[in-house]
Design a protein around this motif. Structure first.
Motif, PDB file in Angstrom:
ATOM      1  N   SER A  75       8.106  57.089   8.660  1.00 29.76           N
ATOM      2  CA  SER A  75       8.297  56.051   9.683  1.00 29.76           C
ATOM      3  C   SER A  75       7.091  55.944  10.601  1.00 29.76           C
ATOM      4  O   SER A  75       6.617  54.843  10.905  1.00 29.76           O
ATOM      5  CB  SER A  75       9.565  56.354  10.497  1.00 29.76           C
ATOM      6  OG  SER A  75      10.698  56.412   9.676  1.00 29.76           O
ATOM      7  N   ALA A  78       4.148  54.456   8.678  1.00 31.27           N
ATOM      8  CA  ALA A  78       4.305  53.039   8.337  1.00 31.27           C
ATOM      9  C   ALA A  78       4.221  52.122   9.550  1.00 31.27           C
ATOM     10  O   ALA A  78       3.788  50.973   9.423  1.00 31.27           O
ATOM     11  CB  ALA A  78       5.637  52.830   7.617  1.00 31.27           C
ATOM     12  N   TYR A  79       4.618  52.605  10.740  1.00 27.19           N
ATOM     13  CA  TYR A  79       4.726  51.707  11.882  1.00 27.19           C
ATOM     14  C   TYR A  79       3.846  52.075  13.086  1.00 27.19           C
ATOM     15  O   TYR A  79       3.486  51.193  13.859  1.00 27.19           O
ATOM     16  CB  TYR A  79       6.189  51.629  12.349  1.00 27.19           C
ATOM     17  CG  TYR A  79       7.057  50.856  11.394  1.00 27.19           C
ATOM     18  CD1 TYR A  79       7.095  49.471  11.420  1.00 27.19           C
ATOM     19  CD2 TYR A  79       7.823  51.512  10.441  1.00 27.19           C
ATOM     20  CE1 TYR A  79       7.880  48.755  10.535  1.00 27.19           C
ATOM     21  CE2 TYR A  79       8.619  50.809   9.549  1.00 27.19           C
ATOM     22  CZ  TYR A  79       8.640  49.422   9.603  1.00 27.19           C
ATOM     23  OH  TYR A  79       9.411  48.723   8.709  1.00 27.19           O
ATOM     24  N   ARG A  90       5.736  51.177   3.782  1.00 29.41           N
ATOM     25  CA  ARG A  90       6.983  50.466   4.091  1.00 29.41           C
ATOM     26  C   ARG A  90       7.693  50.043   2.818  1.00 29.41           C
ATOM     27  O   ARG A  90       8.919  50.136   2.708  1.00 29.41           O
ATOM     28  CB  ARG A  90       6.678  49.238   4.952  1.00 29.41           C
ATOM     29  CG  ARG A  90       6.147  49.564   6.334  1.00 29.41           C
ATOM     30  CD  ARG A  90       5.806  48.294   7.104  1.00 29.41           C
ATOM     31  NE  ARG A  90       5.080  48.596   8.334  1.00 29.41           N
ATOM     32  CZ  ARG A  90       4.632  47.687   9.179  1.00 29.41           C
ATOM     33  NH1 ARG A  90       4.832  46.395   8.915  1.00 29.41           N
ATOM     34  NH2 ARG A  90       3.973  48.047  10.262  1.00 29.41           N
ATOM     35  N   TYR A 148      14.227  57.296   6.513  1.00 28.66           N
ATOM     36  CA  TYR A 148      13.120  56.411   6.897  1.00 28.66           C
ATOM     37  C   TYR A 148      13.632  55.104   7.506  1.00 28.66           C
ATOM     38  O   TYR A 148      13.131  54.648   8.551  1.00 28.66           O
ATOM     39  CB  TYR A 148      12.244  56.132   5.679  1.00 28.66           C
ATOM     40  CG  TYR A 148      11.454  54.859   5.759  1.00 28.66           C
ATOM     41  CD1 TYR A 148      10.356  54.744   6.598  1.00 28.66           C
ATOM     42  CD2 TYR A 148      11.813  53.753   4.989  1.00 28.66           C
ATOM     43  CE1 TYR A 148       9.645  53.559   6.679  1.00 28.66           C
ATOM     44  CE2 TYR A 148      11.102  52.577   5.057  1.00 28.66           C
ATOM     45  CZ  TYR A 148      10.022  52.477   5.903  1.00 28.66           C
ATOM     46  OH  TYR A 148       9.321  51.310   5.984  1.00 28.66           O
ATOM     47  N   SER A 152      12.909  54.463  11.399  1.00 26.54           N
ATOM     48  CA  SER A 152      11.943  53.391  11.649  1.00 26.54           C
ATOM     49  C   SER A 152      12.534  52.307  12.536  1.00 26.54           C
ATOM     50  O   SER A 152      11.810  51.686  13.331  1.00 26.54           O
ATOM     51  CB  SER A 152      11.459  52.794  10.325  1.00 26.54           C
ATOM     52  OG  SER A 152      12.530  52.206   9.606  1.00 26.54           O
ATOM     53  N   ARG A 156      10.804  51.043  16.192  1.00 28.79           N
ATOM     54  CA  ARG A 156      10.496  49.651  16.570  1.00 28.79           C
ATOM     55  C   ARG A 156      11.169  49.238  17.876  1.00 28.79           C
ATOM     56  O   ARG A 156      10.857  48.181  18.415  1.00 28.79           O
ATOM     57  CB  ARG A 156      10.901  48.709  15.439  1.00 28.79           C
ATOM     58  CG  ARG A 156      10.122  48.924  14.157  1.00 28.79           C
ATOM     59  CD  ARG A 156      10.276  47.743  13.212  1.00 28.79           C
ATOM     60  NE  ARG A 156      11.643  47.525  12.811  1.00 28.79           N
ATOM     61  CZ  ARG A 156      12.227  48.090  11.753  1.00 28.79           C
ATOM     62  NH1 ARG A 156      11.536  48.953  11.010  1.00 28.79           N
ATOM     63  NH2 ARG A 156      13.470  47.833  11.451  1.00 28.79           N
TER      64      ARG A 156
END
Length: 559
Positions: A75, A78-79, A90, A148, A152, A156
């Motif tokens: 996570s 990816a972010y 992702r 994940y 994630s 966000r």
């Protein structure tokens, strides 16, 4: 506004169905396991069950810890980590969600079995890969994707202003992560750990295929019913399995939901760390790369195995496995599609309706309804199946065992209807959760305005609230569709030869040691799952696609 007697009657019927098809089967497992006098339990039975409980803990605890660690790493990479490969990570994290639950077992046997590509042909080993370590590895491989997704979503939603405030006060980037970012993620991480723990406990296919002589509670239940035919011990084992699951569910519901972590939703895509220590970057990418390589390797070898003539002996290209699968009766795939679509529609609608009634307090005993609707999330599928097996084999849908014994024998067990009912009961909580999430952002005056203008309750729900809740329905529909396509634990004990599903045939093929046939079946199921998701996504959002194309056309024309 007072509700009509039709509305109250329908709500009473809904509560009765929740009690009857969710609470009664679970209660039946305890009653049959501890109070049925057909066969007395022995001390040896109790010792064996406790041993299986210990084995389940040996597998579930490390699988949960490792899955959460990989989920956090994936996570963050990816972010939040500035990297060109963020999109790649992702996408990789979503791949296992469309695979059947024990696809990893096929690839594991292909690579590490006695005729495995790595163990025998590359390393020249003749050792057995089976045991608890193989179960943990495969569970981590599949459950890390769930971790994940959940973690994630928390990343966000982090309020970046808190990090900026800590940065302005002179805190280092490492200090910001451990003192600001990580504490805001603790509720989601803890919830994720509980969910992963429940899923690990409920997994019976991986221990059966990879565990060898190592049995867990879930795999022991299947063996007791299908191999030993001892329903008494199976029910006792199910009761032992239920205890840690219910404990985890109650902790999730009454402890973590009260945690005082609040932050504003962050809709910005620019949530990257400003400064990342080289060691941290290397560590995150290494962990994310490791899990992504394992996921890709698993799927690549499933693809290769499906087109290989005889794995371990003849690696020539062949379509024989697909010919064998497609030459058989295709009805299991048709049954699977029909079951998945029906359950996705009904379970999602009922879940949305329950969320609406509970949150707007338009039903009696709202807390009871809420608990019953969400309770199946804590029940392992195979345990749910045992409950239906011991309760609904009696007349009058189970009640005939105690009352009206002379009535005609209307038995639910052995019918196709029971498969649909158990799947709807299992997945109704998905729609309920999606409905709760959407209702949090809806203005209650929207409904009050319709009621003030004289609209009936039914008209208000169908013409005002449902259009506002359509996104929640779509979200629940896609989740339920994909999950029902690959669900096995809840229905494996209830399926008859006349209503077999594709995932059951895949399990039987794999158990019979047909690696190539199992790989071909797994590939077909995954492709069918993807095709259905794409089809319904196009149907649900076709108007949006049309408007985008029309807007693009006019923009190009105006140029």
């Amino acid at each position: 506004m007072r509700q009509s007697w039709v509305s109250k009657l329908s709500q009473g019927f809904m509560i009765l169905c929740l009690v009857y098809f969710i609470l009664l089967p679970i209660t039946g497992v305890f009653v049959y396991g501890f109070f049925d006098e057909q066969k007395a339990l022995t001390l040896q039975d109790l010792v064996r069950v406790m041993g299986f409980l210990k084995n389940s803990m040996i597998v579930s605890v490390p699988a949960t810890v490792l899955s959460v660690v990989f989920g956090i790493a994936l996570s963050l990479t990816a972010y939040r980590l500035p990297s060109r490969s963020a999109g790649y990570f992702r996408l990789i994290g979503l791949i296992p969600l469309i695979d059947p639950p024990f696809v990893g077992s096929i690839a594991f046997i292909m690579l590490f079995g006695r005729n495995g590509l790595i163990t025998r042909y590359l390393l020249g080993l003749d050792s057995s890969p089976y045991g608890w370590h193989g179960i943990v590895l495969l569970q981590v491989l599949s459950l890390s994707s769930i971790a994940y997704l959940l973690i994630s979503s928390a990343i966000r939603k982090i309020d970046l202003s808190l990090e900026d405030a800590a940065r302005n006060l002179g805190l280092t980037e490492l200090g910001i992560f451990f003192k600001v970012t990580l504490p805001m993620m603790i509720p989601e991480i803890a919830n994720t750990a509980l969910l992963i723990f429940l899923m690990s406990l409920a997994d019976f296919t991986t221990p059966l295929i990879i565990g060898g002589a190592f049995q867990t509670l879930a795999s022991s239940i299947y063996i007791q019913i299908t191999g030993v035919y001892n329903m008494k011990v199976a029910s006792l084992t199910g009761a032992a399995l239920l205890l840690p699951c219910v404990a985890a569910f109650l902790i999730h519901r009454y402890r973590l939901d009260q945690a005082g972590y609040v932050s504003e939703y962050n809709d910005s895509a620019q949530i990257h760390f400003r400064v990342v220590h080289p060691a941290v970057r290397v560590g995150l990418i290494a962990l994310s790369g490791a899990i992504s390589v394992m996921i890709l390797t698993k799927n690549i070898f499933i693809l290769i195995g499906a087109f290989t003539r005889h794995w371990g002996h003849d690696y020539a290209f062949s379509l024989d496995h697909f010919k064998v699968v497609l030459a058989k009766d295709f009805s299991p795939f048709i049954n699977t599609i029909r079951l998945a679509v029906t359950v996705a529609v009904v379970a999602s609608l009922l879940g949305i309706l329950i969320a609406y009634l509970v949150r707007t307090k338009k039903t009696v005993f709202p807390k009871v309804v809420d608990f019953l609707a969400l309770f199946p999330a804590a029940i392992p599928g195979i345990l749910f199946g045992i409950g239906y097996l011991v309760v609904f084999r009696y007349p009058l849908f189970g009640v005939g065992r105690f009352i009206f014994e002379d009535t005609p024998r209307v038995i639910l067990l052995g019918t196709e209807l029971i498969i649909y009912i158990i799947c709807i009961a299992r997945f109704i909580n998905v729609g309920t959760r999606a409905g709760y999430a959407t209702l949090e952002h809806l203005d209650p005056d929207l409904e009050n305005a319709a009621l003030t203008l004289g609209a009936s309750w039914f008209f208000t729900f169908t013409r005002v609230m449902m259009p506002a809740l359509k996104d929640a329905f779509f979200s629940a529909f896609f989740k339920n569709l994909s999950t029902t396509m690959t669900t096995l634990g809840a229905i494996i004990l209830l399926i008859l030869p006349s209503n077999k599903v594709a995932i059951q045939l895949l399990f039987q093929t794999l158990v019979s040691s047909s690696i190539g046939g199992a790989a071909a079946m797994a590939l077909l199921i995954s492709m069918t799952n993807i095709a259905l998701l794409v089809l319904f996504h196009g149907l649900f959002y076709s108007r949006q696609y049309y408007e985008r194309m029309e807007r693009w056309f006019y923009e190009r024309r105006s140029e």
